[in-house]
Scaffold this motif. Structure first.
Motif, PDB file in Angstrom:
ATOM      1  N   ASP A  18      -4.139   0.681   8.088  1.00  0.00           N
ATOM      2  CA  ASP A  18      -3.113   1.557   8.106  1.00  0.00           C
ATOM      3  C   ASP A  18      -3.235   2.565   9.009  1.00  0.00           C
ATOM      4  OD1 ASP A  18      -1.145   2.898   7.015  1.00  0.00           O
ATOM      5  OD2 ASP A  18      -2.751   4.102   5.743  1.00  0.00           O
ATOM      6  N   HIS A  22       0.538  -1.336   0.145  1.00  0.00           N
ATOM      7  CA  HIS A  22      -0.055  -0.034  -0.118  1.00  0.00           C
ATOM      8  C   HIS A  22       0.910   1.333   0.132  1.00  0.00           C
ATOM      9  CE1 HIS A  22       0.693   0.176   4.461  1.00  0.00           C
ATOM     10  NE2 HIS A  22       0.238   1.292   4.248  1.00  0.00           N
ATOM     11  N   ASP A  23       2.002   1.217   0.734  1.00  0.00           N
ATOM     12  CA  ASP A  23       2.754   2.729   0.717  1.00  0.00           C
ATOM     13  C   ASP A  23       4.122   2.426  -0.077  1.00  0.00           C
ATOM     14  OD1 ASP A  23       1.372   4.329   2.487  1.00  0.00           O
ATOM     15  OD2 ASP A  23       2.301   3.409   4.308  1.00  0.00           O
ATOM     16  N   LYS A  32       5.884   5.210  -1.300  1.00  0.00           N
ATOM     17  CA  LYS A  32       6.885   6.068  -0.518  1.00  0.00           C
ATOM     18  C   LYS A  32       8.419   5.830  -0.829  1.00  0.00           C
ATOM     19  CE  LYS A  32       4.057   7.102   3.559  1.00  0.00           C
ATOM     20  NZ  LYS A  32       3.605   6.534   4.925  1.00  0.00           N
ATOM     21  N   HIS A  86       2.416  10.030  -2.765  1.00  0.00           N
ATOM     22  CA  HIS A  86       2.571   8.435  -2.658  1.00  0.00           C
ATOM     23  C   HIS A  86       1.577   7.493  -3.153  1.00  0.00           C
ATOM     24  CE1 HIS A  86       1.038   8.123   1.471  1.00  0.00           C
ATOM     25  NE2 HIS A  86       0.791   7.034   1.239  1.00  0.00           N
ATOM     26  N   HIS A  89      -5.934   4.201  -0.822  1.00  0.00           N
ATOM     27  CA  HIS A  89      -5.918   4.142   0.863  1.00  0.00           C
ATOM     28  C   HIS A  89      -5.984   5.270   1.747  1.00  0.00           C
ATOM     29  CE1 HIS A  89      -1.608   4.484   0.322  1.00  0.00           C
ATOM     30  NE2 HIS A  89      -1.422   4.702   1.592  1.00  0.00           N
ATOM     31  N   HIS A  90      -5.736   6.593   1.161  1.00  0.00           N
ATOM     32  CA  HIS A  90      -5.928   7.730   1.879  1.00  0.00           C
ATOM     33  C   HIS A  90      -7.155   8.606   1.639  1.00  0.00           C
ATOM     34  CE1 HIS A  90      -2.367   7.525   4.220  1.00  0.00           C
ATOM     35  NE2 HIS A  90      -1.585   7.067   3.083  1.00  0.00           N
TER      36      HIS A  90
END
Ligand SMILES: [Fe+2]
Ligand SMILES: [Fe+2]
Length: 497
Positions: free
Chosen positions: A368, A282-283, A286, A311, A339-340
């Motif tokens: 998360d 998911h990240d 980054k 990201h 996801h954000h």
């Protein structure tokens, strides 16, 4: 995907189990499994009705008659009925029953009653009458402060006094403790391997290299298998939340929580693999954000913030470059971008058109949000207490969490998630170890008592069940409040590894 987690305190509706044996090879096992589930469900329904209504109530009598009939049918075709509990599992004869969303409440309840009464195996070789079941199920539900071993002696004496000789009860075998130790070791190995592989993954992406997708798949499969078999140890390890290794341990923790949530929400094993991969990735975007921006401790400039907020889509680009798969990991891409976004789409990136977030994204977003808020990171020096984070996720709509996923999360971790430091009404300090297996006891977790009433720390301390009661029915220990471990110089993860 519309499954809802079991509601605390609600008896699972009884289902009629077809007893007709299927034909063919390998069918015997599934036959035992199907009938075994029926017996456990009937056992649960009878336990609940005896607790809720007077014995003469027709609901109680019907539940007992059903249980007697099902058990008798089972013995008639299989010659015996052995219900054995070991760790978090129930075995009927030699067959392990599968735990899923439908039977979660009933299985956990039966497991817990057996555990509290020190019963390892219940052997039914004979015709057990409804009256015998009634005596047995009443005795095992009397509150007690006895240790399981002494409790079993008491239960056996009472059964004997009441003339019930059709049920043979034996304590758990000695391998049980060893099994738990082995499960803990396996969990540690899975966790460390997962962190190493995630580190390799992020580093390769940062250096523009193609990561080893096979290794990542193996790691995710390891996590899924472990969650399906014995999740407590792995969930406990998420308390590590290592500051230096944050980006890697965070991805692994999010993967563990997501898979455990997916399991609660009724996803299949294949779906769990997919969800686990998406969570681990998911990240990944980054890896394309400069390290000094990621690790900056002070407040971010507008430009730096934009770099971090990029990201999600940088993650999609990175996923396009991951080779070794026949097709692009579309689901992981959707999770990376969403996801954000938050359930009400007030997060980032801002979608151009209205959209419905995917179920996987909702799950990963909850995992998360929880792990990020409870960790210490560059820009968050004090981790927030896990119990407070969970409450926020449930009660503050601005967190943008999906209510069904949060409900499943609370069923997974309880109101006080593992790793929460709590003060008990005995003035002892405790660290929450695991959710209580009784679904109606979400506020009474299994807790490790780590100090005496004067506040002197003991290590490692004993694990107690906060649902345990005195003979007068009052609880032995109750949580009065949560505390910040830093105030006491306590490192929570020391109590889990
Ligand atoms: Fe993120
Ligand atoms: Fe994250």
């Amino acid at each position: 995907m519309t499954g809802t987690p079991p509601t605390a305190g609600t008896p699972t509706p009884r289902r009629t189990v077809s007893i007709a044996a299927p034909v063919g090879e390998g069918a015997i096992d599934s036959f035992v499994r199907q009938k075994g589930r029926g017996v456990i469900l009937a056992l649960y329904t009878a336990l609940r009705s005896i607790k809720l209504y007077p014995l003469e109530n027709s609901a109680v009598q019907k539940a007992l008659a059903d249980l007697a009939a099902l058990a008798q049918e089972f013995v008639a075709s299989e010659h015996e009925l052995d219900v054995r509990v070991s760790g978090e599992f129930i075995f009927v004869n030699a067959t392990r029953l599968r735990l899923d969303l439908d039977n979660y409440a009933s299985f956990s309840h039966v497991l817990s009653v057996f555990r509290v009464c020190g019963i390892g195996t219940m052997h039914v070789a004979d015709v057990v009458t409804a009256r015998d079941w009634q005596v047995f199920l009443t005795i095992v539900q009397v509150p007690t402060s006895l240790e399981p071993h002494d409790r079993l002696t008491e239960v056996l004496a009472k059964l004997d006094a009441a003339g019930v000789r059709t049920l043979a009860l034996t304590p758990p075998s000695d391998d049980d403790g060893e099994d738990r130790e082995r499960a803990k070791e396996r969990a540690k190995k899975t966790y460390t391997q997962s962190v190493t592989v995630t580190k390799d993954l992020m580093t390769s992406v940062r250096m523009g290299k193609s990561p080893n997708i096979k290794k990542i798949k193996r790691v995710v499969q390891g996590i899924v298998d472990q969650i399906l078999n014995e999740e407590t140890s792995l969930i406990g390890l998420t308390t590590i939340r290592d500051y230096d290794e944050y980006t890697f341990t965070h991805s692994v923790n999010v993967c563990i929580f997501s898979v455990a949530l997916g399991k609660r929400l009724g996803l299949t094993k294949l779906q769990l693999y997919d969800l686990g991969m998406a969570a681990l990735f998911h990240d990944i975007g980054k890896s394309r954000v400069p390290v000094d921006v990621l690790n900056k401790t002070g407040s971010l400039t507008e430009i730096e913030w934009r770099q971090i907020a990029a990201h999600p889509w940088l993650g999609v680009l990175a996923l396009f470059q991951i080779r070794g798969t026949q097709e692009y990991p579309y689901r992981s891409m959707v999770v990376a971008i969403e996801h954000h976004m938050k359930a009400d789409l007030t997060g980032y990136p801002k979608p151009i058109r209205p959209r419905q977030m995917s179920m996987y994204s909702k799950i990963v977003a909850a995992a998360d949000g929880f792990d990020a808020a409870t960790s210490r990171r560059a820009y968050q020096t004090v981790p927030i207490n896990p119990a407070e984070v969970m409450r926020e996720m449930r009660d503050n709509p601005r967190r943008g969490m999906d209510p069904i996923v949060v409900k499943a999360f609370i069923n997974l971790t309880g109101i006080y998630p593992p790793g929460t430091l709590v003060v008990l009404d005995t003035f002892e300090l405790g660290i929450v170890h695991a959710v209580n297996p009784l679904p109606e006891m979400l506020a009474r977790p299994l807790t490790r008592v780590i100090s005496d009433p004067m506040g002197n720390l003991v290590h490692p301390g004993e694990i107690v069940d906060l649902a345990d009661r005195n003979p007068d029915g009052t609880y032995l220990r109750t949580i009065i409040k949560t505390e910040n471990p830093e105030r006491y110089g306590i490192r929570v993860s020391d109590y889990f590894v």
